[in-house]
Design a protein around this motif. Structure first.
Motif, PDB file in Angstrom:
ATOM      1  N   ARG A  74      73.477  81.949 -15.836  1.00 22.02           N
ATOM      2  CA  ARG A  74      71.885  81.326 -15.644  1.00 22.02           C
ATOM      3  C   ARG A  74      72.789  80.592 -14.697  1.00 22.02           C
ATOM      4  N   SER A  75      71.138  79.996 -13.456  1.00 23.51           N
ATOM      5  CA  SER A  75      70.733  79.621 -12.357  1.00 23.51           C
ATOM      6  C   SER A  75      71.836  77.609 -12.588  1.00 23.51           C
ATOM      7  N   THR A  76      72.413  77.461 -12.038  1.00 24.30           N
ATOM      8  CA  THR A  76      72.068  76.268 -12.524  1.00 24.30           C
ATOM      9  C   THR A  76      72.041  75.009 -11.185  1.00 24.30           C
ATOM     10  N   SER A  77      70.400  76.202 -10.374  1.00 27.62           N
ATOM     11  CA  SER A  77      69.463  74.570  -9.802  1.00 27.62           C
ATOM     12  C   SER A  77      68.386  74.251 -10.666  1.00 27.62           C
ATOM     13  N   LYS A  78      68.319  72.615 -10.306  1.00 24.10           N
ATOM     14  CA  LYS A  78      67.330  72.837 -10.924  1.00 24.10           C
ATOM     15  C   LYS A  78      66.028  72.779 -11.037  1.00 24.10           C
ATOM     16  N   ASP A  79      65.737  73.430  -9.676  1.00 26.70           N
ATOM     17  CA  ASP A  79      64.541  73.493  -9.612  1.00 26.70           C
ATOM     18  C   ASP A  79      64.307  75.195  -9.126  1.00 26.70           C
ATOM     19  N   ARG A  80      65.128  75.653 -10.034  1.00 25.71           N
ATOM     20  CA  ARG A  80      64.557  77.188  -9.783  1.00 25.71           C
ATOM     21  C   ARG A  80      63.275  77.576 -10.132  1.00 25.71           C
ATOM     22  N   ILE A  81      62.969  78.230  -8.812  1.00 29.69           N
ATOM     23  CA  ILE A  81      61.679  79.065  -8.975  1.00 29.69           C
ATOM     24  C   ILE A  81      61.657  80.324  -9.916  1.00 29.69           C
ATOM     25  N   ASP A  82      60.043  80.320  -9.944  1.00 26.03           N
ATOM     26  CA  ASP A  82      59.718  81.286 -11.153  1.00 26.03           C
ATOM     27  C   ASP A  82      60.003  82.938 -10.399  1.00 26.03           C
ATOM     28  N   LYS A  83      60.683  83.886 -11.311  1.00 24.81           N
ATOM     29  CA  LYS A  83      60.832  84.919 -11.301  1.00 24.81           C
ATOM     30  C   LYS A  83      59.811  85.449  -9.743  1.00 24.81           C
ATOM     31  N   ASP A  84      57.972  85.317 -10.447  1.00 25.85           N
ATOM     32  CA  ASP A  84      57.427  85.815  -9.964  1.00 25.85           C
ATOM     33  C   ASP A  84      56.774  85.163  -8.219  1.00 25.85           C
ATOM     34  N   SER A  85      57.753  83.915  -8.320  1.00 23.33           N
ATOM     35  CA  SER A  85      56.999  83.036  -6.651  1.00 23.33           C
ATOM     36  C   SER A  85      57.868  83.745  -6.049  1.00 23.33           C
ATOM     37  N   LYS A  86      57.783  83.364  -4.845  1.00 24.98           N
ATOM     38  CA  LYS A  86      58.258  83.672  -3.640  1.00 24.98           C
ATOM     39  C   LYS A  86      59.361  83.103  -2.866  1.00 24.98           C
ATOM     40  N   PHE A  87      60.489  84.064  -2.609  1.00 24.75           N
ATOM     41  CA  PHE A  87      61.420  82.801  -2.070  1.00 24.75           C
ATOM     42  C   PHE A  87      60.798  82.107  -1.184  1.00 24.75           C
ATOM     43  N   ARG A  88      62.027  81.062  -0.543  1.00 23.37           N
ATOM     44  CA  ARG A  88      61.948  79.959   0.309  1.00 23.37           C
ATOM     45  C   ARG A  88      62.476  80.831   1.414  1.00 23.37           C
ATOM     46  N   LEU A  89      62.320  81.681   1.961  1.00 24.99           N
ATOM     47  CA  LEU A  89      62.755  81.569   3.251  1.00 24.99           C
ATOM     48  C   LEU A  89      62.935  81.509   4.363  1.00 24.99           C
ATOM     49  N   LEU A  90      64.001  81.336   5.719  1.00 23.98           N
ATOM     50  CA  LEU A  90      63.487  80.788   6.743  1.00 23.98           C
ATOM     51  C   LEU A  90      62.787  81.797   7.915  1.00 23.98           C
ATOM     52  N   GLY A  91      63.165  83.032   7.577  1.00 20.88           N
ATOM     53  CA  GLY A  91      62.009  84.278   7.321  1.00 20.88           C
ATOM     54  C   GLY A  91      60.816  83.937   7.269  1.00 20.88           C
ATOM     55  N   ARG A  92      60.285  83.793   6.638  1.00 21.75           N
ATOM     56  CA  ARG A  92      59.054  83.444   6.195  1.00 21.75           C
ATOM     57  C   ARG A  92      58.606  83.049   7.263  1.00 21.75           C
ATOM     58  N   GLU A  93      59.482  81.482   7.026  1.00 20.77           N
ATOM     59  CA  GLU A  93      58.832  80.118   8.181  1.00 20.77           C
ATOM     60  C   GLU A  93      58.464  80.045   9.807  1.00 20.77           C
ATOM     61  N   ILE A  94      59.827  81.527   9.900  1.00 15.19           N
ATOM     62  CA  ILE A  94      59.317  81.550  11.654  1.00 15.19           C
ATOM     63  C   ILE A  94      58.167  82.991  11.824  1.00 15.19           C
ATOM     64  N   ILE A  95      57.764  83.132  10.468  1.00 13.63           N
ATOM     65  CA  ILE A  95      56.523  84.241  10.359  1.00 13.63           C
ATOM     66  C   ILE A  95      55.634  83.723  10.388  1.00 13.63           C
ATOM     67  N   SER A  96      55.434  82.326   9.795  1.00 14.11           N
ATOM     68  CA  SER A  96      54.241  81.872   9.958  1.00 14.11           C
ATOM     69  C   SER A  96      54.154  80.958  10.771  1.00 14.11           C
ATOM     70  N   GLY A  97      55.101  80.790  11.934  1.00 22.72           N
ATOM     71  CA  GLY A  97      54.821  79.876  13.104  1.00 22.72           C
ATOM     72  C   GLY A  97      55.182  78.187  12.801  1.00 22.72           C
ATOM     73  N   SER A  98      55.896  78.313  11.620  1.00 23.55           N
ATOM     74  CA  SER A  98      55.982  76.528  10.881  1.00 23.55           C
ATOM     75  C   SER A  98      57.870  76.441  12.050  1.00 23.55           C
ATOM     76  N   LYS A  99      58.675  77.349  12.185  1.00 21.56           N
ATOM     77  CA  LYS A  99      59.619  76.975  13.031  1.00 21.56           C
ATOM     78  C   LYS A  99      60.003  78.232  13.750  1.00 21.56           C
ATOM     79  N   ARG A 100      61.088  78.234  14.881  1.00 20.46           N
ATOM     80  CA  ARG A 100      61.419  78.874  15.533  1.00 20.46           C
ATOM     81  C   ARG A 100      62.852  78.882  15.621  1.00 20.46           C
ATOM     82  N   TRP A 101      63.221  79.874  16.284  1.00 22.70           N
ATOM     83  CA  TRP A 101      65.109  79.682  17.382  1.00 22.70           C
ATOM     84  C   TRP A 101      64.579  79.499  17.986  1.00 22.70           C
ATOM     85  N   GLY A 102      65.856  78.026  18.104  1.00 21.87           N
ATOM     86  CA  GLY A 102      66.236  77.363  19.294  1.00 21.87           C
ATOM     87  C   GLY A 102      65.734  75.680  19.216  1.00 21.87           C
TER      88      GLY A 102
END
Length: 266
Positions: A74-102
């Protein structure tokens, strides 16, 4: 000469370095005590059960007797995300414009930097203390720091954008993947075997216990290192910090023969 005192502040333990035994703590240099990785029994340890709310494995649903049952970790992460939830990825945040390289929050460190005296000092240490470094499995790690290493920024960015901070895995079409120590060895070329390098600030009783038989005692020579650190800290702007340049200049008296445009390395 340096004097030690242990203080407890805001649920943290500090080793305070003083010039004189009766000096006020506010005038000293305070270093936070880090628990040892190899000598965990030098003090009582309590494990917070909230960090491990689930069983470490689960039985797979197969029609097999218990003696032949297959289990999956099992995952040892206390706040393990649900299987059907979207993974929290840096790439998603860059696409949404909330973060950027540099930006200040997303940058890649590890570029070449020149530190005056580092190569001279390191070569001297490797030559004079090779036996001690090899006995503690540190020789190759110190030796490797003399060189620079190629890196592909684009590959690194692609990796970071796909890395999930919630699970420490790479979500792929084949499932979640992670990096093993063997992968790090093959990619970076650095050794992964040998004893654990345990860099920690000891408790005061461990520092003073010269007759401990459990292997956790600290050599008397360490007091001279603490004394040197205290001396440099008094001269710096922040009396609790000493820069790498200040530390090298204190110990290395060799003539500087390497320059930024010469030999590659750090």
């Amino acid at each position: 000469m340096v004097y030690f005192r242990e203080i407890l502040e805001k649920n943290s333990t500090y080793l305070c370095l003083l010039d004189r035994e009766g000096d006020a703590i506010s005038t000293g240099t305070s270093l936070i005590v880090r628990r040892s990785l190899r000598h965990l029994d030098y003090d009582s340890i309590s494990v917070d059960s909230t960090f491990f709310p689930y069983e470490m494995s689960k039985k797979l649903d197969f029609d097999q007797p218990d003696a032949c049952a297959r289990h999956a970790l099992r995952s040892t992460s206390k706040d393990r995300i649900d299987k059907d939830s979207k993974f929290r990825l840096l790439g998603r945040e860059i696409i949404s414009g909330s973060k950027r390289w540099g930006s200040n929050c997303v940058r890649i460190c590890g570029a070449f930097s020149y530190i005056s005296g580092y190569w001279e000092w390191t070569e001297d240490v490797l030559a004079r203390f090779s036996d001690s470094l090899k006995a503690s499995s540190l020789y190759m790690a110190v030796y490797a720091s003399l060189y620079s290493y190629d890196r592909n920024v684009h590959i690194m960015r692609a990796f970071f954008e796909c890395w999930c901070v919630d699970t420490n895995t790479l979500p792929t079409e084949e499932g979640e993947l992670s990096i093993s120590l063997w992968d790090l060895h093959k990619l970076g070329g650095l050794p992964i075997n040998g004893e654990v390098y345990d860099e920690t600030i000891p408790r005061l009783k461990v520092l003073r216990d010269r007759d401990s038989g459990d292997g956790s005692r600290v050599p008397a020579t360490c007091e001279h290192l603490f004394g040197a650190y205290r001396r440099l800290a008094r001269q710096s702007k922040d009396r609790n910090k000493v820069s790498v340049v200040e530390w090298i200049n204190y110990w290395c008296v060799k003539e500087r023969v390497y320059h930024p445009s010469g030999k590659g390395g750090r």
